[in-house]
Design an enzyme around this catalytic site. Structure first.
Site, PDB file in Angstrom:
ATOM      1  N   ARG A   1      18.077 -22.347  14.641  1.00 60.38           N
ATOM      2  CA  ARG A   1      19.189 -22.025  13.727  1.00 60.38           C
ATOM      3  C   ARG A   1      20.057 -20.899  14.283  1.00 60.38           C
ATOM      4  O   ARG A   1      21.274 -20.916  14.132  1.00 60.38           O
ATOM      5  CB  ARG A   1      18.633 -21.633  12.356  1.00 60.38           C
TER       6      ARG A   1
ATOM      7  N   ARG B   1      10.742 -21.681   2.697  1.00 52.91           N
ATOM      8  CA  ARG B   1      11.517 -22.816   3.195  1.00 52.91           C
ATOM      9  C   ARG B   1      10.902 -23.328   4.491  1.00 52.91           C
ATOM     10  O   ARG B   1      10.485 -22.540   5.327  1.00 52.91           O
ATOM     11  CB  ARG B   1      12.962 -22.380   3.464  1.00 52.91           C
TER      12      ARG B   1
ATOM     13  N   ARG C   1      30.726 -24.654   9.041  1.00 55.02           N
ATOM     14  CA  ARG C   1      29.791 -24.065   9.998  1.00 55.02           C
ATOM     15  C   ARG C   1      30.086 -24.525  11.417  1.00 55.02           C
ATOM     16  O   ARG C   1      29.404 -24.105  12.349  1.00 55.02           O
ATOM     17  CB  ARG C   1      28.389 -24.537   9.639  1.00 55.02           C
TER      18      ARG C   1
ATOM     19  N   LYS D   1      23.507 -13.937   2.716  1.00 54.36           N
ATOM     20  CA  LYS D   1      24.576 -14.745   2.080  1.00 54.36           C
ATOM     21  C   LYS D   1      24.176 -15.153   0.656  1.00 54.36           C
ATOM     22  O   LYS D   1      24.984 -15.059  -0.256  1.00 54.36           O
ATOM     23  CB  LYS D   1      24.857 -16.028   2.882  1.00 54.36           C
TER      24      LYS D   1
ATOM     25  N   ARG E   1      11.044 -14.381   3.860  1.00 50.89           N
ATOM     26  CA  ARG E   1      11.786 -14.828   2.671  1.00 50.89           C
ATOM     27  C   ARG E   1      10.986 -15.846   1.852  1.00 50.89           C
ATOM     28  O   ARG E   1      10.302 -16.705   2.396  1.00 50.89           O
ATOM     29  CB  ARG E   1      13.104 -15.471   3.141  1.00 50.89           C
TER      30      ARG E   1
HETATM   31  P1  AMP Z   1      21.425 -22.627   4.590  1.00 55.99           P
HETATM   32  O1  AMP Z   1      20.759 -22.689   3.270  1.00 55.99           O
HETATM   33  O2  AMP Z   1      22.888 -22.340   4.484  1.00 55.99           O
HETATM   34  O3  AMP Z   1      20.725 -21.720   5.572  1.00 55.99           O
HETATM   35  O4  AMP Z   1      21.339 -24.111   5.224  1.00 55.99           O
HETATM   36  C1  AMP Z   1      20.074 -24.698   5.501  1.00 55.99           C
HETATM   37  C2  AMP Z   1      20.234 -25.898   6.395  1.00 55.99           C
HETATM   38  O5  AMP Z   1      21.063 -26.869   5.730  1.00 55.99           O
HETATM   39  C3  AMP Z   1      20.920 -25.665   7.733  1.00 55.99           C
HETATM   40  O6  AMP Z   1      20.029 -25.154   8.713  1.00 55.99           O
HETATM   41  C4  AMP Z   1      21.400 -27.079   8.054  1.00 55.99           C
HETATM   42  O7  AMP Z   1      20.339 -27.904   8.456  1.00 55.99           O
HETATM   43  C5  AMP Z   1      21.858 -27.569   6.672  1.00 55.99           C
HETATM   44  N1  AMP Z   1      23.278 -27.205   6.420  1.00 55.99           N
HETATM   45  C6  AMP Z   1      23.758 -26.375   5.454  1.00 55.99           C
HETATM   46  N2  AMP Z   1      25.096 -26.274   5.523  1.00 55.99           N
HETATM   47  C7  AMP Z   1      25.480 -27.046   6.574  1.00 55.99           C
HETATM   48  C8  AMP Z   1      26.731 -27.328   7.181  1.00 55.99           C
HETATM   49  N3  AMP Z   1      27.879 -26.777   6.729  1.00 55.99           N
HETATM   50  N4  AMP Z   1      26.737 -28.166   8.245  1.00 55.99           N
HETATM   51  C9  AMP Z   1      25.602 -28.720   8.708  1.00 55.99           C
HETATM   52  N5  AMP Z   1      24.391 -28.468   8.214  1.00 55.99           N
HETATM   53  C10 AMP Z   1      24.313 -27.645   7.145  1.00 55.99           C
END
Ligand code: AMP
Length: 216
Positions: A171, A160, A88, A13, A127
């Site tokens: 996740r 990360r 999400r 993404k 990553r």
């Molecule tokens: P990402 O960078 O999109 O993989 O997001 C990393 C982390 O941020 C996720 O595992 C959640 O802990 C939090 N997060 C990001 N977007 C959301 C969302 N829409 N709802 C809830 N938690 C989120």
């Protein structure tokens, strides 16, 4: 054009989002990036999100929805936006429908990056991100020229906290139980284009562009 990009952790993404934003000159709204930046600045929102994020859990809907709402209120949506990592959950999708109803913020297209779980695990655990400019690398698929240093800005590369095998399990489970129903929600509205995300970055990008340029 208002686009939503979906896919499990490591589906690509972030990489596709960068290309889409550059090509179509639209605003990038990544809830994960916003949370990470708030954590870096040690804001109240960042502190609320950190515990959940470190464990791989979703930040609660009310916190996330409120953050997106205030972000959208400040947004100059001239060319449209790319939503990355939000909605999400079904509650978030419904909250977004409420926020966008009757405005220029309604989602026009949804891209679903499709890839097997084994491939996701390999991608996520390898990553690396740049602390300076957030450029994404991978230890074997896309290494930086100098180990640990960003090619673009010379910043330090880091892993990360939630890109470990344990967090990834949580996740993926979150993705399966909370986010797959969101994909179904948009599929029923005829908005979804599925992209084979196991291909090379170039081929995923070609398919993405085709999907975005096709009439809905
Ligand atoms: P990402 O960078 O999109 O993989 O997001 C990393 C982390 O941020 C996720 O595992 C959640 O802990 C939090 N997060 C990001 N977007 C959301 C969302 N829409 N709802 C809830 N938690 C989120």
């Amino acid at each position: 054009m208002n686009i939503l990009i979906m896919g499990g952790p490591g589906a690509g993404k972030g990489t596709m989002s960068e290309k889409i934003v550059e090509e179509y000159k639209i605003n990038h709204i990544s809830t994960g990036d916003i949370f990470r930046s708030e954590i870096g600045k040690q804001t109240e929102l960042g502190m609320k999100a950190k515990g959940y994020m470190d464990q791989g859990l979703l930040v609660p809907d009310e916190v996330t929805n409120a953050m997106v709402k205030s972000y959208l209120e400040m947004l100059d949506n001239k060319n449209g936006f790319l939503l990355d990592g939000y909605p999400r959950t079904i509650d978030q999708a419904k909250a977004f429908d409420e926020m966008s109803k009757g405005t220029s913020l309604v989602i026009d297209k949804v891209l679903a990056l499709d890839i097997s779980l084994d491939e996701l695990t390999a991608r996520v655990t390898g990553r690396r991100l740049c602390r300076g400019c957030s450029e994404i690398y991978h230890v074997t698929n896309k290494p930086s020229q100098k180990e640990g240093i960003c090619d673009k800005c010379g910043g330090e590369l880091y892993q990360r906290k939630d890109d470990t095998v344990e967090s990834l399990k949580v996740r993926l489970e979150e993705y399966r139980t909370s986010t797959m129903p969101v994909l179904e929600y948009y599929r029923k509205q005829g908005l979804v284009s599925v992209i084979d995300a196991s291909q090379s970055i170039e081929d995923v990008w070609n398919d993405t562009r085709k999907a975005l340029e096709a009439e809905v």
